[in-house]
Motif scaffolding. Structure first.
Motif, PDB file in Angstrom:
ATOM      1  N   ALA A  90       0.831  -1.197   0.000  1.00  0.00           N
ATOM      2  CA  ALA A  90       0.000   0.000   0.000  1.00  0.00           C
ATOM      3  C   ALA A  90       0.870   1.253   0.000  1.00  0.00           C
ATOM      4  CB  ALA A  90      -0.922   0.000   1.220  1.00  0.00           C
ATOM      5  N   THR A  91       1.991   1.206   0.720  1.00  0.00           N
ATOM      6  CA  THR A  91       2.893   2.359   0.758  1.00  0.00           C
ATOM      7  C   THR A  91       3.523   2.599  -0.613  1.00  0.00           C
ATOM      8  OG1 THR A  91       3.384   1.942   3.094  1.00  0.00           O
ATOM      9  CG2 THR A  91       4.947   3.307   1.866  1.00  0.00           C
ATOM     10  N   ILE A  92       3.991   1.523  -1.261  1.00  0.00           N
ATOM     11  CA  ILE A  92       4.594   1.666  -2.592  1.00  0.00           C
ATOM     12  C   ILE A  92       3.591   2.236  -3.586  1.00  0.00           C
ATOM     13  CG2 ILE A  92       5.544   0.388  -4.556  1.00  0.00           C
ATOM     14  CD1 ILE A  92       6.742  -1.575  -2.482  1.00  0.00           C
ATOM     15  N   VAL A  93       2.384   1.668  -3.598  1.00  0.00           N
ATOM     16  CA  VAL A  93       1.356   2.140  -4.531  1.00  0.00           C
ATOM     17  C   VAL A  93       1.010   3.600  -4.249  1.00  0.00           C
ATOM     18  CG1 VAL A  93      -1.068   1.880  -5.180  1.00  0.00           C
ATOM     19  CG2 VAL A  93       0.387  -0.137  -4.975  1.00  0.00           C
ATOM     20  N   ALA A  94       0.881   3.955  -2.977  1.00  0.00           N
ATOM     21  CA  ALA A  94       0.498   5.321  -2.622  1.00  0.00           C
ATOM     22  C   ALA A  94       1.564   6.326  -3.041  1.00  0.00           C
ATOM     23  CB  ALA A  94       0.252   5.408  -1.114  1.00  0.00           C
ATOM     24  N   ILE A  95       2.837   6.009  -2.811  1.00  0.00           N
ATOM     25  CA  ILE A  95       3.915   6.946  -3.143  1.00  0.00           C
ATOM     26  C   ILE A  95       4.046   7.108  -4.658  1.00  0.00           C
ATOM     27  CG2 ILE A  95       6.408   7.303  -3.048  1.00  0.00           C
ATOM     28  CD1 ILE A  95       6.376   6.052  -0.266  1.00  0.00           C
ATOM     29  N   ASP A 155      11.231  13.008  -7.714  1.00  0.00           N
ATOM     30  CA  ASP A 155      11.597  11.875  -8.558  1.00  0.00           C
ATOM     31  C   ASP A 155      11.923  10.611  -7.764  1.00  0.00           C
ATOM     32  OD1 ASP A 155      11.256  13.405 -10.796  1.00  0.00           O
ATOM     33  OD2 ASP A 155      13.386  13.925 -11.008  1.00  0.00           O
ATOM     34  N   LEU A 156      12.248  10.758  -6.480  1.00  0.00           N
ATOM     35  CA  LEU A 156      12.529   9.574  -5.656  1.00  0.00           C
ATOM     36  C   LEU A 156      11.307   8.667  -5.532  1.00  0.00           C
ATOM     37  CD1 LEU A 156      14.787  10.633  -2.644  1.00  0.00           C
ATOM     38  CD2 LEU A 156      15.309   9.031  -4.491  1.00  0.00           C
ATOM     39  N   ALA A 157      10.135   9.204  -5.794  1.00  0.00           N
ATOM     40  CA  ALA A 157       8.925   8.394  -5.695  1.00  0.00           C
ATOM     41  C   ALA A 157       8.958   7.213  -6.654  1.00  0.00           C
ATOM     42  CB  ALA A 157       7.693   9.257  -5.961  1.00  0.00           C
ATOM     43  N   ASN A 158       9.630   7.377  -7.813  1.00  0.00           N
ATOM     44  CA  ASN A 158       9.726   6.269  -8.766  1.00  0.00           C
ATOM     45  C   ASN A 158      10.561   5.114  -8.240  1.00  0.00           C
ATOM     46  OD1 ASN A 158       8.132   7.330 -10.878  1.00  0.00           O
ATOM     47  ND2 ASN A 158       9.810   8.688 -11.474  1.00  0.00           N
ATOM     48  N   GLU A 159      11.366   5.394  -7.210  1.00  0.00           N
ATOM     49  CA  GLU A 159      12.168   4.349  -6.582  1.00  0.00           C
ATOM     50  C   GLU A 159      11.508   3.848  -5.298  1.00  0.00           C
ATOM     51  OE1 GLU A 159      14.692   3.079  -8.048  1.00  0.00           O
ATOM     52  OE2 GLU A 159      14.892   4.548  -9.647  1.00  0.00           O
ATOM     53  N   ALA A 160      10.199   4.056  -5.172  1.00  0.00           N
ATOM     54  CA  ALA A 160       9.505   3.702  -3.938  1.00  0.00           C
ATOM     55  C   ALA A 160       9.656   2.215  -3.597  1.00  0.00           C
ATOM     56  CB  ALA A 160       8.020   4.052  -4.046  1.00  0.00           C
ATOM     57  N   GLY A 161       9.584   1.351  -4.630  1.00  0.00           N
ATOM     58  CA  GLY A 161       9.732  -0.080  -4.369  1.00  0.00           C
ATOM     59  C   GLY A 161      11.073  -0.403  -3.751  1.00  0.00           C
ATOM     60  N   THR A 162      12.139   0.211  -4.288  1.00  0.00           N
ATOM     61  CA  THR A 162      13.479  -0.025  -3.753  1.00  0.00           C
ATOM     62  C   THR A 162      13.626   0.563  -2.356  1.00  0.00           C
ATOM     63  OG1 THR A 162      14.481  -0.075  -5.949  1.00  0.00           O
ATOM     64  CG2 THR A 162      15.931   0.451  -4.103  1.00  0.00           C
ATOM     65  N   ILE A 163      13.170   1.793  -2.168  1.00  0.00           N
ATOM     66  CA  ILE A 163      13.337   2.473  -0.881  1.00  0.00           C
ATOM     67  C   ILE A 163      12.566   1.749   0.223  1.00  0.00           C
ATOM     68  CG2 ILE A 163      12.827   4.603   0.377  1.00  0.00           C
ATOM     69  CD1 ILE A 163      13.354   6.083  -2.299  1.00  0.00           C
ATOM     70  N   VAL A 164      11.332   1.379  -0.056  1.00  0.00           N
ATOM     71  CA  VAL A 164      10.530   0.674   0.953  1.00  0.00           C
ATOM     72  C   VAL A 164      11.154  -0.680   1.277  1.00  0.00           C
ATOM     73  CG1 VAL A 164       8.302  -0.442   1.352  1.00  0.00           C
ATOM     74  CG2 VAL A 164       8.387   1.872   0.433  1.00  0.00           C
ATOM     75  N   SER A 165      11.627  -1.389   0.263  1.00  0.00           N
ATOM     76  CA  SER A 165      12.242  -2.689   0.504  1.00  0.00           C
ATOM     77  C   SER A 165      13.499  -2.568   1.356  1.00  0.00           C
ATOM     78  CB  SER A 165      12.586  -3.368  -0.832  1.00  0.00           C
ATOM     79  OG  SER A 165      11.416  -3.675  -1.551  1.00  0.00           O
ATOM     80  N   ILE A 166      14.354  -1.597   1.018  1.00  0.00           N
ATOM     81  CA  ILE A 166      15.579  -1.405   1.793  1.00  0.00           C
ATOM     82  C   ILE A 166      15.247  -0.973   3.219  1.00  0.00           C
ATOM     83  CG2 ILE A 166      17.667   0.009   2.025  1.00  0.00           C
ATOM     84  CD1 ILE A 166      17.801   0.094  -1.020  1.00  0.00           C
ATOM     85  N   GLY A 167      14.274  -0.067   3.358  1.00  0.00           N
ATOM     86  CA  GLY A 167      13.889   0.390   4.683  1.00  0.00           C
ATOM     87  C   GLY A 167      13.389  -0.734   5.563  1.00  0.00           C
ATOM     88  N   PHE A 168      12.785  -1.758   4.950  1.00  0.00           N
ATOM     89  CA  PHE A 168      12.268  -2.886   5.725  1.00  0.00           C
ATOM     90  C   PHE A 168      13.337  -3.949   5.972  1.00  0.00           C
ATOM     91  CE2 PHE A 168       9.899  -6.865   6.318  1.00  0.00           C
ATOM     92  CZ  PHE A 168       9.003  -6.476   7.304  1.00  0.00           C
ATOM     93  N   THR A 169      14.181  -4.228   4.974  1.00  0.00           N
ATOM     94  CA  THR A 169      15.108  -5.357   5.087  1.00  0.00           C
ATOM     95  C   THR A 169      16.445  -5.006   5.714  1.00  0.00           C
ATOM     96  OG1 THR A 169      15.915  -4.988   2.818  1.00  0.00           O
ATOM     97  CG2 THR A 169      14.066  -6.521   3.106  1.00  0.00           C
ATOM     98  N   LEU A 170      16.887  -3.754   5.594  1.00  0.00           N
ATOM     99  CA  LEU A 170      18.176  -3.384   6.175  1.00  0.00           C
ATOM    100  C   LEU A 170      18.196  -3.550   7.696  1.00  0.00           C
ATOM    101  CD1 LEU A 170      20.974  -2.434   5.373  1.00  0.00           C
ATOM    102  CD2 LEU A 170      20.195  -0.061   5.636  1.00  0.00           C
ATOM    103  N   PRO A 171      17.135  -3.173   8.430  1.00  0.00           N
ATOM    104  CA  PRO A 171      17.136  -3.456   9.868  1.00  0.00           C
ATOM    105  C   PRO A 171      17.177  -4.953  10.187  1.00  0.00           C
ATOM    106  CG  PRO A 171      15.511  -1.775   9.352  1.00  0.00           C
ATOM    107  CD  PRO A 171      15.987  -2.331   8.041  1.00  0.00           C
ATOM    108  N   ILE A 172      16.601  -5.774   9.317  1.00  0.00           N
ATOM    109  CA  ILE A 172      16.684  -7.221   9.536  1.00  0.00           C
ATOM    110  C   ILE A 172      18.137  -7.656   9.516  1.00  0.00           C
ATOM    111  CG2 ILE A 172      16.079  -9.471   8.573  1.00  0.00           C
ATOM    112  CD1 ILE A 172      13.510  -8.235   7.521  1.00  0.00           C
ATOM    113  N   PHE A 173      18.884  -7.153   8.553  1.00  0.00           N
ATOM    114  CA  PHE A 173      20.308  -7.455   8.473  1.00  0.00           C
ATOM    115  C   PHE A 173      21.054  -6.929   9.702  1.00  0.00           C
ATOM    116  CE2 PHE A 173      24.433  -5.543   7.187  1.00  0.00           C
ATOM    117  CZ  PHE A 173      25.163  -6.719   7.038  1.00  0.00           C
ATOM    118  N   ALA A 174      20.719  -5.707  10.141  1.00  0.00           N
ATOM    119  CA  ALA A 174      21.472  -5.056  11.209  1.00  0.00           C
ATOM    120  C   ALA A 174      21.266  -5.716  12.562  1.00  0.00           C
ATOM    121  CB  ALA A 174      21.084  -3.576  11.289  1.00  0.00           C
ATOM    122  N   PHE A 175      20.044  -6.191  12.844  1.00  0.00           N
ATOM    123  CA  PHE A 175      19.729  -6.669  14.192  1.00  0.00           C
ATOM    124  C   PHE A 175      19.635  -8.182  14.316  1.00  0.00           C
ATOM    125  CE2 PHE A 175      17.823  -2.354  14.125  1.00  0.00           C
ATOM    126  CZ  PHE A 175      18.578  -1.798  15.144  1.00  0.00           C
ATOM    127  N   ALA A 176      19.827  -8.902  13.221  1.00  0.00           N
ATOM    128  CA  ALA A 176      19.579 -10.346  13.246  1.00  0.00           C
ATOM    129  C   ALA A 176      20.453 -11.081  14.260  1.00  0.00           C
ATOM    130  CB  ALA A 176      19.777 -10.932  11.850  1.00  0.00           C
TER     131      ALA A 176
END
Length: 422
Positions: free
Chosen positions: A19-24, A41-62
Motif C-alpha cells: 500500500a505504501t509503494i502504490v500510494a507513493i 523523482d525519488l517516488a519512482n524508486e519507492a519499491g526499492t526504498i521501501v524494501s531497503i527500509g524494511f530489510t536493512l534493519p533485519i540485516f542489522a539486528f539479526a
C-alpha cells in the motif's frame, strides 16, 4: 498458535509495504504538500526504498536477536514482539490514514527491526515444537500459510488504496491483523531457551563466529545462503514490479497489486508441494535444483512475452493477462519448491545449543540478500536495462546459483565415494 502469529504478521507487513509503494508512486506527479508526496523523482524508486527500509534493519539486528532467542524463553520473547508489532502497526495505520509518506517509511523500518527479532524466534521454535520427521512438512505448511498471507496482504494493500474509503480500510486491516497475531502469540506453548550465554554486542565478531559455526555443520551454511537467494529474488521483484507494470504493460496500480499477489500465491503453492514431496525424497535438495531450472524457464517466457511494450489498455484478467499470470505462478511456485528443502535443512541440522543464533545468521543473510536485491533492481534499471530484460537478469542470477549447487553436489559425491573407497 505459532502458525497464526506468523501468518497475520506476514499479512500486515505486506499489506503495509505494498500500500505504501502504490500510494507513493501514485502521488509522484502531484505537487509538494499533497498526500504521500515523497521527494519528487525519488517516488519512482519507492519499491526499492521501501524494501531497503524494511530489510536493512533485519540485516542489522539479526545477530543480536538470535543471541536473545537462545537466552530468553522463546515463547515470552515472541509474545512481547507481537505486542510491539501491534504498537507499530497502529502507528503505521495512523500515518497511512493521514497520507504521510516519510513517517510511514520510517515506521516500516521499525517494523523491519521487529521482524529481525521475531524471525529467529520463529525459526528456532519450529524444531522445538516439531520432531525432525515432521519438520519439512511443518515448514511447507508454514511457508504456504505465510505466502497466502503475503498474497492477501499484497493484493488487498495495493487494491484498497484506490477505492472509496481505502485508507480507512487498509488502516483497519493493519491494526486488526496485529491484534489477532498478538492474541495468538500469548497462547504459545512454553519453550525454554537452550542456554544462558551472555549477549555479545559486537555484531561483526558475533556474525563471523556463527557463520563459521554454521560452516562446520553439514547442511547448514549453504542452505542458509540458498534461502537468502530466495529473499533476494523477492526483494528484486517487489522493487521492480511497479515500473514493469507501468512502463511495459501500461497497467494500473491495482493490476500491479494483483500481479504481485499472484506471484506470492504461486510461491505458496510451491511451498505446499515441497512440504508434501520433500519427506518422500532421499535427497530433497535435488528437487530444489529442478525447481530452480523450471523457474528460470518461466522467467525466460515472461521476457519473450513482454519484451515489446504492450499498447492499448492492459487487463490482468483478460486475454493478454492470463498467460503472464500463468508464467508468474509457475516461476514463483518453483521458487517455493526451491526454498522449503533449504529451510528445513538448516533448521534440522543446526546445533541445538545455538540454534537460534544460527537462525540469526539465516535472518542476517536474508536481510542482506533482500537489501542487495532491492538495490540491484534500481542499479540495473538506472543502467538502462529495460523492464522486460530485468527478468533475464534474474535468470542469470538463478543460473549462477544452479552452477554452485551442481558444484556442491559433485564435490559432496566425490567425498562420499572417496570415503567408501577407504
Amino acid at each position: 498458535m505459532l502458525f497464526g502469529a506468523q501468518v497475520f504478521g506476514a499479512f500486515a507487513d505486506n499489506a503495509l509495504r505494498n500500500a505504501t509503494i502504490v500510494a507513493i508512486i501514485a502521488a509522484a506527479t502531484v505537487s509538494v504538500g499533497e498526500d504521500f508526496y515523497f521527494f519528487g523523482d525519488l517516488a519512482n524508486e519507492a519499491g526499492t526504498i521501501v524494501s531497503i527500509g524494511f530489510t536493512l534493519p533485519i540485516f542489522a539486528f539479526a545477530m543480536i536477536s538470535g543471541q536473545m532467542a537462545d537466552r530468553v524463553p522463546r515463547h515470552v520473547m515472541a509474545r512481547r514482539l507481537k505486542f510491539l508489532e501491534l504498537i507499530l502497526m497502529s502507528l503505521a495505520a495512523l500515518w497511512f490514514f493521514l497520507g504521510q509518506a516519510l513517517p510511514l517509511v520510517l515506521t516500516l523500518a521499525l517494523m523491519g527491526a521487529q521482524t529481525a527479532f521475531f524471525q529467529p524466534v520463529r525459526f528456532a521454535l519450529m524444531p522445538q515444537y516439531f520432531p525432525p520427521s515432521r519438520l519439512a512438512r511443518a515448514n511447507g505448511i508454514m511457508q504456504a500459510g505465510t505466502f497466502i498471507a503475503i498474497v492477501t496482504g499484497l493484493g488487498l494493500g495495493g487494491y484498497y488504496f484506490e477505492v472509496e474509503n481505502g485508507r480507512m480500510i487498509v488502516s483497519a486491516m493493519l491494526v486488526g491483523a496485529a491484534v489477532i497475531g498478538w492474541l495468538l502469540a500469548i497462547r504459545l506453548p512454553e519453550a525454554p531457551p537452550p542456554g544462558r550465554e551472555p549477549i555479545n554486542w559486537n555484531i561483526p565478531a558475533v556474525a563471523w563466529r556463527y557463520f563459521r559455526e554454521a560452516g562446520k555443520t553439514p547442511g547448514v551454511l549453504w542452505p542458509i545462503l540458498a534461502n537468502g537467494y530466495f529473499w533476494l529474488v523477492g526483494a528484486f521483484l517487489l522493487a521492480h514490479m511497479p515500473i514493469f507494470m507501468r512502463d511495459q504493460l501500461g497497467g494500473t496500480n491495482q493490476d500491479y497489486a494483483l500481479l504481485n499477489a499472484f506471484f506470492a500465491l504461486g510461491a505458496g503453492l510451491g511451498s505446499i508441494i515441497a512440504g508434501v514431496l520433500a519427506p518422500k525424497l532421499k535427497e530433497p535438495k535435488q528437487m530444489s535444483a529442478v525447481a530452480l531450472m523450471v523457474g528460470m524457464a518461466a522467467l525466460i517466457g515472461v521476457y519473450f512475452y513482454t519484451r515489446v511494450p504492450f499498447t492499448g489498455e492492459f487487463q490482468l484478467f483478460g486475454p493478454a493477462g492470463y498467460p503472464l499470470m500463468t508464467l508468474f505462478i509457475i516461476s514463483s511456485a518453483a521458487n517455493g519448491v526451491f526454498a522449503v528443502p533449504m529451510l528445513a535443512s538448516f533448521q534440522a541440522n543446526a546445533p541445538k545449543a545455538i540454534s537460534a543464533r544460527i537462525m540469526g545468521v539465516a535472518n542476517m543473510t536474508n536481510g542482506l540478500f533482500a537489501t542487495v536485491g532491492a538495490i540491484l533492481a534500481s542499479v540495473f534499471r538506472n543502467a538502462g536495462i529495460d523492464p522486460a530484460q530485468m527478468f533475464l537478469v534474474m535468470v542469470a542470477m538463478g543460473g549462477s546459483v544452479l552452477m554452485i549447487m551442481f558444484w556442491r553436489f559433485r564435490m559432496f559425491r566425490g567425498q562420499h565415494v572417496g570415503a567408501e573407497g577407504t
